[in-house]
Design a protein around this motif. Structure first.
Motif, PDB file in Angstrom:
ATOM      1  N   THR A   1       1.041   8.560  12.897  1.00 18.70           N
ATOM      2  CA  THR A   1       2.298   7.938  13.289  1.00 18.70           C
ATOM      3  C   THR A   1       2.324   6.495  12.808  1.00 18.70           C
ATOM      4  O   THR A   1       1.285   5.877  12.601  1.00 18.70           O
ATOM      5  CB  THR A   1       2.473   7.942  14.819  1.00 18.70           C
ATOM      6  N   MET A   2       3.520   5.968  12.658  1.00 19.26           N
ATOM      7  CA  MET A   2       3.650   4.590  12.210  1.00 19.26           C
ATOM      8  C   MET A   2       3.180   3.618  13.294  1.00 19.26           C
ATOM      9  O   MET A   2       2.619   2.562  13.000  1.00 19.26           O
ATOM     10  CB  MET A   2       5.098   4.296  11.826  1.00 19.26           C
ATOM     11  N   ARG A   3       3.360   3.989  14.556  1.00 25.16           N
ATOM     12  CA  ARG A   3       2.912   3.115  15.630  1.00 25.16           C
ATOM     13  C   ARG A   3       1.400   2.937  15.583  1.00 25.16           C
ATOM     14  O   ARG A   3       0.894   1.802  15.667  1.00 25.16           O
ATOM     15  CB  ARG A   3       3.325   3.688  16.984  1.00 25.16           C
ATOM     16  N   ALA A   4       0.665   4.039  15.448  1.00 23.31           N
ATOM     17  CA  ALA A   4      -0.795   3.957  15.389  1.00 23.31           C
ATOM     18  C   ALA A   4      -1.250   3.207  14.142  1.00 23.31           C
ATOM     19  O   ALA A   4      -2.217   2.434  14.179  1.00 23.31           O
ATOM     20  CB  ALA A   4      -1.407   5.351  15.422  1.00 23.31           C
ATOM     21  N   THR A   5      -0.554   3.419  13.027  1.00 26.51           N
ATOM     22  CA  THR A   5      -0.900   2.726  11.786  1.00 26.51           C
ATOM     23  C   THR A   5      -0.690   1.228  11.918  1.00 26.51           C
ATOM     24  O   THR A   5      -1.514   0.425  11.473  1.00 26.51           O
ATOM     25  CB  THR A   5      -0.065   3.279  10.622  1.00 26.51           C
ATOM     26  N   ALA A   6       0.409   0.827  12.544  1.00 27.58           N
ATOM     27  CA  ALA A   6       0.683  -0.601  12.739  1.00 27.58           C
ATOM     28  C   ALA A   6      -0.403  -1.250  13.586  1.00 27.58           C
ATOM     29  O   ALA A   6      -0.808  -2.387  13.324  1.00 27.58           O
ATOM     30  CB  ALA A   6       2.049  -0.775  13.397  1.00 27.58           C
ATOM     31  N   GLU A   7      -0.901  -0.520  14.585  1.00 31.22           N
ATOM     32  CA  GLU A   7      -1.974  -1.069  15.419  1.00 31.22           C
ATOM     33  C   GLU A   7      -3.263  -1.238  14.620  1.00 31.22           C
ATOM     34  O   GLU A   7      -3.990  -2.218  14.800  1.00 31.22           O
ATOM     35  CB  GLU A   7      -2.200  -0.149  16.616  1.00 31.22           C
ATOM     36  N   LYS A   8      -3.553  -0.283  13.728  1.00 28.74           N
ATOM     37  CA  LYS A   8      -4.760  -0.382  12.896  1.00 28.74           C
ATOM     38  C   LYS A   8      -4.670  -1.542  11.920  1.00 28.74           C
ATOM     39  O   LYS A   8      -5.661  -2.244  11.679  1.00 28.74           O
ATOM     40  CB  LYS A   8      -4.982   0.928  12.127  1.00 28.74           C
ATOM     41  N   LEU A   9      -3.507  -1.740  11.336  1.00 25.06           N
ATOM     42  CA  LEU A   9      -3.357  -2.776  10.316  1.00 25.06           C
ATOM     43  C   LEU A   9      -3.239  -4.168  10.919  1.00 25.06           C
ATOM     44  O   LEU A   9      -3.567  -5.159  10.266  1.00 25.06           O
ATOM     45  CB  LEU A   9      -2.128  -2.479   9.451  1.00 25.06           C
ATOM     46  N   GLY A  10      -2.763  -4.250  12.143  1.00 29.04           N
ATOM     47  CA  GLY A  10      -2.631  -5.550  12.786  1.00 29.04           C
ATOM     48  C   GLY A  10      -1.316  -6.231  12.453  1.00 29.04           C
ATOM     49  O   GLY A  10      -0.563  -5.803  11.575  1.00 29.04           O
ATOM     50  N   LYS A  11      -1.043  -7.324  13.149  1.00 28.42           N
ATOM     51  CA  LYS A  11       0.240  -7.999  13.031  1.00 28.42           C
ATOM     52  C   LYS A  11       0.242  -9.145  12.023  1.00 28.42           C
ATOM     53  O   LYS A  11       1.316  -9.608  11.629  1.00 28.42           O
ATOM     54  CB  LYS A  11       0.646  -8.557  14.399  1.00 28.42           C
ATOM     55  N   ASP A  12      -0.916  -9.605  11.606  1.00 31.17           N
ATOM     56  CA  ASP A  12      -0.972 -10.837  10.810  1.00 31.17           C
ATOM     57  C   ASP A  12      -0.647 -10.627   9.337  1.00 31.17           C
ATOM     58  O   ASP A  12      -0.188 -11.552   8.671  1.00 31.17           O
ATOM     59  CB  ASP A  12      -2.352 -11.481  10.931  1.00 31.17           C
ATOM     60  N   GLU A  13      -0.909  -9.430   8.809  1.00 30.87           N
ATOM     61  CA  GLU A  13      -0.762  -9.211   7.370  1.00 30.87           C
ATOM     62  C   GLU A  13       0.471  -8.401   6.990  1.00 30.87           C
ATOM     63  O   GLU A  13       0.940  -8.481   5.847  1.00 30.87           O
ATOM     64  CB  GLU A  13      -1.995  -8.474   6.834  1.00 30.87           C
ATOM     65  N   PHE A  14       1.014  -7.619   7.932  1.00 30.65           N
ATOM     66  CA  PHE A  14       2.071  -6.672   7.600  1.00 30.65           C
ATOM     67  C   PHE A  14       3.336  -6.959   8.397  1.00 30.65           C
ATOM     68  O   PHE A  14       3.289  -7.379   9.548  1.00 30.65           O
ATOM     69  CB  PHE A  14       1.604  -5.236   7.867  1.00 30.65           C
ATOM     70  N   VAL A  15       4.483  -6.717   7.746  1.00 30.74           N
ATOM     71  CA  VAL A  15       5.777  -6.888   8.381  1.00 30.74           C
ATOM     72  C   VAL A  15       6.496  -5.539   8.388  1.00 30.74           C
ATOM     73  O   VAL A  15       6.428  -4.780   7.421  1.00 30.74           O
ATOM     74  CB  VAL A  15       6.624  -7.956   7.651  1.00 30.74           C
ATOM     75  N   ARG A  16       7.181  -5.249   9.479  1.00 25.76           N
ATOM     76  CA  ARG A  16       7.945  -4.006   9.585  1.00 25.76           C
ATOM     77  C   ARG A  16       9.336  -4.243   8.998  1.00 25.76           C
ATOM     78  O   ARG A  16      10.067  -5.127   9.458  1.00 25.76           O
ATOM     79  CB  ARG A  16       8.052  -3.562  11.036  1.00 25.76           C
ATOM     80  N   VAL A  17       9.708  -3.468   7.986  1.00 29.64           N
ATOM     81  CA  VAL A  17      11.057  -3.595   7.418  1.00 29.64           C
ATOM     82  C   VAL A  17      11.985  -2.519   7.954  1.00 29.64           C
ATOM     83  O   VAL A  17      13.212  -2.641   7.854  1.00 29.64           O
ATOM     84  CB  VAL A  17      11.038  -3.560   5.874  1.00 29.64           C
ATOM     85  N   SER A  18      11.414  -1.460   8.518  1.00 33.03           N
ATOM     86  CA  SER A  18      12.185  -0.413   9.178  1.00 33.03           C
ATOM     87  C   SER A  18      11.245   0.331  10.106  1.00 33.03           C
ATOM     88  O   SER A  18      10.030   0.070  10.115  1.00 33.03           O
ATOM     89  CB  SER A  18      12.806   0.549   8.159  1.00 33.03           C
ATOM     90  N   SER A  19      11.771   1.264  10.875  1.00 31.05           N
ATOM     91  CA  SER A  19      10.915   2.001  11.810  1.00 31.05           C
ATOM     92  C   SER A  19       9.853   2.813  11.087  1.00 31.05           C
ATOM     93  O   SER A  19       8.807   3.116  11.651  1.00 31.05           O
ATOM     94  CB  SER A  19      11.768   2.928  12.683  1.00 31.05           C
TER      95      SER A  19
END
Length: 236
Positions: A171-189
């Motif tokens: 899921t994208m939610r789990a992936t976002a948690e693995k990648l962290g908030k400092d390096e990646f930006v969400r452009v869509s859900s």
């Protein structure tokens, strides 16, 4: 928890390393998942993902140095410690970026000092790399090599700078948690972009290093542009 692979063809010597790892984990308050492979051929055939590899050199068939060369072809990140009675290979170890050498018979305190260094690197790597499935097994991928991540049905697709697209169920939610908030930006859900790989920021989209243009959803446009502005400001 860290995954440690022992590649050793002599069961008694593999057991010594397992015992030492257990002692070290107890002393340091670590969780270690230890697996033993009995040959270098099994190691390169299975391409097991690990946080640390302890490898003998003098093994029948493919030796540890040859296996390490193959390993570095698909995994440049994982620390490797040779545990061997062939001290003359130490110089060659630099060609496969070996972290260290431990000469047999292994003494615990010498071993523990080398593990201290390995754990520091393992901790850093866990924050900046991920293991992804490939047709040949597992690839250890640095976050910095990701351009963007999106969804295709139930698969997360990782678009890499070298042109590969690796997929895994998730899921994208789990992936976002693995990648962290400092390096990646969400452009869509369904899409995360590596801010360090953005080459152009438009009013409605961003373009990454391979020329792919990725469009903001309505809800993500304002927070996404603000996050990119802050990131660029820190990077200058």
């Amino acid at each position: 928890m860290f995954k440690v692979l022992i590649v050793e063809d002599t069961p008694a010597e593999a057991q010594v390393l397992q015992d030492f790892l257990g002692r070290y984990a107890a002393e340091k308050g670590l969780e270690l998942n230890v697996e033993v492979l009995g040959s270098a051929l099994e190691f390169i055939d299975t391409r097991r993902a690990a946080d640390l590899v302890l490898m003998d050199i003098d093994m029948p068939g493919i030796n540890g140095m040859e296996a390490a060369q193959v390993m570095r072809g698909y995994d440049e990140q994982t620390p490797l410690i040779f545990v061997t009675n062939l001290a003359q290979y130490a110089v060659r170890g630099y060609s496969v970026d070996a972290l260290d050498f431990v000469v047999k018979p292994v003494e615990y305190h010498d071993f523990a000092m080398r593990l201290d260094r390995a754990v520091r690197i393992m901790t850093r790597n866990v924050r900046s790399t991920m293991a992804l499935p490939t047709e040949d097994g597992i690839a250890v991928v640095s976050h910095s090599d990701l351009l963007f991540v999106d969804m295709l049905k139930h698969d997360v697709c990782y678009h890499l700078a070298d042109g590969r697209v690796l997929r895994e169920r998730g899921t994208m939610r789990a992936t976002a948690e693995k990648l962290g908030k400092d390096e990646f930006v969400r452009v869509s859900s369904g899409c995360l972009v590596n801010m360090g790989r953005v080459t152009r920021i438009g009013a409605e989209s961003v373009t990454v290093a391979d020329g792919t243009e990725l469009f903001f959803s309505r809800s993500q446009k304002r927070p996404g542009l603000e996050k990119l502005a802050n990131f660029i400001g820190r990077s200058i």
